[in-house]
Motif scaffolding. Sequence first.
Motif, PDB file in Angstrom:
ATOM      1  N   TRP A  28       0.864  -1.174   0.000  1.00 33.83           N
ATOM      2  CA  TRP A  28       0.000   0.000   0.000  1.00 33.83           C
ATOM      3  C   TRP A  28       0.893   1.214   0.000  1.00 33.83           C
ATOM      4  O   TRP A  28       1.900   1.273   0.717  1.00 33.83           O
ATOM      5  CB  TRP A  28      -0.891  -0.003   1.244  1.00 33.83           C
ATOM      6  N   PHE A  39      -3.222   0.507  -3.537  1.00 35.68           N
ATOM      7  CA  PHE A  39      -2.840  -0.883  -3.297  1.00 35.68           C
ATOM      8  C   PHE A  39      -2.224  -1.451  -4.563  1.00 35.68           C
ATOM      9  O   PHE A  39      -2.682  -1.165  -5.671  1.00 35.68           O
ATOM     10  CB  PHE A  39      -4.066  -1.734  -2.936  1.00 35.68           C
ATOM     11  N   ALA A  58      -9.624  -0.291  -3.726  1.00 35.16           N
ATOM     12  CA  ALA A  58      -9.705  -0.762  -2.340  1.00 35.16           C
ATOM     13  C   ALA A  58     -10.875  -1.720  -2.141  1.00 35.16           C
ATOM     14  O   ALA A  58     -10.742  -2.728  -1.454  1.00 35.16           O
ATOM     15  CB  ALA A  58      -9.813   0.421  -1.386  1.00 35.16           C
ATOM     16  N   GLU A  59     -12.019  -1.443  -2.773  1.00 30.94           N
ATOM     17  CA  GLU A  59     -13.189  -2.313  -2.592  1.00 30.94           C
ATOM     18  C   GLU A  59     -13.028  -3.668  -3.288  1.00 30.94           C
ATOM     19  O   GLU A  59     -13.710  -4.619  -2.944  1.00 30.94           O
ATOM     20  CB  GLU A  59     -14.486  -1.624  -3.049  1.00 30.94           C
ATOM     21  N   ASP A  60     -12.107  -3.775  -4.231  1.00 30.40           N
ATOM     22  CA  ASP A  60     -11.843  -5.051  -4.897  1.00 30.40           C
ATOM     23  C   ASP A  60     -10.797  -5.887  -4.174  1.00 30.40           C
ATOM     24  O   ASP A  60     -10.690  -7.088  -4.396  1.00 30.40           O
ATOM     25  CB  ASP A  60     -11.357  -4.822  -6.333  1.00 30.40           C
ATOM     26  N   LEU A  61     -10.015  -5.251  -3.309  1.00 25.43           N
ATOM     27  CA  LEU A  61      -8.887  -5.949  -2.688  1.00 25.43           C
ATOM     28  C   LEU A  61      -9.329  -7.100  -1.790  1.00 25.43           C
ATOM     29  O   LEU A  61      -8.797  -8.212  -1.892  1.00 25.43           O
ATOM     30  CB  LEU A  61      -8.017  -4.967  -1.901  1.00 25.43           C
ATOM     31  N   GLU A  62     -10.300  -6.882  -0.919  1.00 25.97           N
ATOM     32  CA  GLU A  62     -10.734  -7.939   0.002  1.00 25.97           C
ATOM     33  C   GLU A  62     -11.278  -9.159  -0.740  1.00 25.97           C
ATOM     34  O   GLU A  62     -10.856 -10.287  -0.453  1.00 25.97           O
ATOM     35  CB  GLU A  62     -11.760  -7.414   1.003  1.00 25.97           C
ATOM     36  N   PRO A  63     -12.185  -8.988  -1.718  1.00 28.34           N
ATOM     37  CA  PRO A  63     -12.647 -10.175  -2.455  1.00 28.34           C
ATOM     38  C   PRO A  63     -11.516 -10.888  -3.203  1.00 28.34           C
ATOM     39  O   PRO A  63     -11.484 -12.114  -3.256  1.00 28.34           O
ATOM     40  CB  PRO A  63     -13.688  -9.628  -3.438  1.00 28.34           C
ATOM     41  N   LEU A  65      -8.312 -11.026  -2.318  1.00 28.26           N
ATOM     42  CA  LEU A  65      -7.509 -11.765  -1.339  1.00 28.26           C
ATOM     43  C   LEU A  65      -8.237 -13.017  -0.860  1.00 28.26           C
ATOM     44  O   LEU A  65      -7.613 -14.058  -0.635  1.00 28.26           O
ATOM     45  CB  LEU A  65      -7.119 -10.865  -0.171  1.00 28.26           C
ATOM     46  N   LYS A  66      -9.558 -12.949  -0.722  1.00 25.82           N
ATOM     47  CA  LYS A  66     -10.333 -14.137  -0.337  1.00 25.82           C
ATOM     48  C   LYS A  66     -10.268 -15.202  -1.427  1.00 25.82           C
ATOM     49  O   LYS A  66     -10.132 -16.394  -1.138  1.00 25.82           O
ATOM     50  CB  LYS A  66     -11.783 -13.762  -0.047  1.00 25.82           C
TER      51      LYS A  66
END
Length: 91
Positions: A28, A39, A58-63, A65-66
């Motif tokens: 980051w 990111f 940022a809103e795409d990063l969590e999905p 990484l999952k």
Amino acid sequence: MADQRQQASGQTEHAFRVRQVTNMQASWQEQERGKEGLFTLQLILDNGVEEYILEPHAEDLEPLLKLFATSKHTTFDIGRKVLMFSNLCIE
């Protein structure tokens, strides 16, 4: 005839350059004090044969990484810039 096969084979290889994602580094970077940062995901492909940098929102990063955590085999099509997650448990 052999030349046609070689040409067709070469076109297929050129159209699809798919490599396995064997490692990844996330980072980051602050863009401006108090503002949203940037990111980056550095994809290491085929144990270092190639690398590719993704800059997800940022809103795409969590999905993302999952999906990486859930997938047992992730590949990246370099030409089309598509991540493909395999062997996902859907139950």
